[in-house]
Motif scaffolding. Structure first.
Motif, PDB file in Angstrom:
ATOM      1  N   THR A  67       0.807  -0.919   0.112  1.00 12.82           N
ATOM      2  CA  THR A  67       0.200  -0.093  -0.163  1.00 12.82           C
ATOM      3  C   THR A  67       0.859   1.311  -0.017  1.00 12.82           C
ATOM      4  OG1 THR A  67      -0.122   0.045   2.347  1.00 12.82           O
ATOM      5  CG2 THR A  67      -1.980  -1.178   0.956  1.00 12.82           C
ATOM      6  N   VAL A  68       0.407   2.466  -0.752  1.00  8.38           N
ATOM      7  CA  VAL A  68       1.125   3.403  -0.805  1.00  8.38           C
ATOM      8  C   VAL A  68       0.200   4.459  -0.540  1.00  8.38           C
ATOM      9  CG1 VAL A  68       3.105   2.729  -2.322  1.00  8.38           C
ATOM     10  CG2 VAL A  68       1.157   3.511  -3.193  1.00  8.38           C
ATOM     11  N   PRO A  69       0.672   5.891  -0.140  1.00  9.54           N
ATOM     12  CA  PRO A  69      -0.545   7.082  -0.033  1.00  9.54           C
ATOM     13  C   PRO A  69      -0.477   7.569  -1.495  1.00  9.54           C
ATOM     14  CG  PRO A  69       1.776   7.578   0.698  1.00  9.54           C
ATOM     15  CD  PRO A  69       1.877   6.147   0.514  1.00  9.54           C
ATOM     16  N   THR A  76      -5.597  12.368   0.960  1.00  8.25           N
ATOM     17  CA  THR A  76      -4.615  11.322   0.738  1.00  8.25           C
ATOM     18  C   THR A  76      -5.417  10.102   0.917  1.00  8.25           C
ATOM     19  OG1 THR A  76      -2.623  12.614   1.518  1.00  8.25           O
ATOM     20  CG2 THR A  76      -2.550  10.425   1.313  1.00  8.25           C
ATOM     21  N   THR A  78      -5.407   5.633  -0.193  1.00  4.89           N
ATOM     22  CA  THR A  78      -4.456   4.776  -0.051  1.00  4.89           C
ATOM     23  C   THR A  78      -4.866   3.592  -1.539  1.00  4.89           C
ATOM     24  OG1 THR A  78      -4.493   4.481   2.231  1.00  4.89           O
ATOM     25  CG2 THR A  78      -3.684   2.595   1.123  1.00  4.89           C
ATOM     26  N   SER A  80      -2.160   0.862  -4.131  1.00  2.00           N
ATOM     27  CA  SER A  80      -1.391  -0.355  -3.835  1.00  2.00           C
ATOM     28  C   SER A  80      -0.395  -0.292  -5.042  1.00  2.00           C
ATOM     29  CB  SER A  80      -2.293  -1.417  -3.757  1.00  2.00           C
ATOM     30  OG  SER A  80      -2.869  -1.900  -4.984  1.00  2.00           O
TER      31      SER A  80
END
Length: 93
Positions: A67-69, A76, A78, A80
């Motif tokens: 997962t990445v912001p 923001t 989330t 992936s």
């Protein structure tokens, strides 16, 4: 090439590219930028297919979903980032 590099290589969203081009006196519609990226994807599809075939021909296939912001409108979210790779060398058991 510059549009695709900025999008994928520099992680610059198309809407920010459109804003920058407008500030530089060369307004380009967001839809035009998206069409250019889509055209690159079509041209590069054969290369993608070759890489995909190579990866899935491996003895073992490894995957990761991290997962990445992701900057969304005013917040923001989330997202992936997926990665798949193959092991082509023999591994010790």
């Amino acid at each position: 090439a510059m549009i695709a590099f900025e999008k994928f290589g520099q992680h610059q969203p198309l809407n920010r590219q459109a804003e920058r081009y407008a500030l530089e006196g060369a307004p380009i519609a967001l839809s035009t930028l998206a069409d250019q990226v889509g055209g690159c994807a079509v041209v590069l599809q054969p290369l993608y297919d070759l890489v995909l075939a190579h990866v899935f021909a491996g003895a073992r296939v490894h995957g990761d979903d991290t997962t990445v912001p992701v900057l969304a409108k005013g917040k923001t979210a989330t997202g992936s980032s997926g990665l798949t790779c193959a092991t082509t060398a023999r591994l010790a058991a």
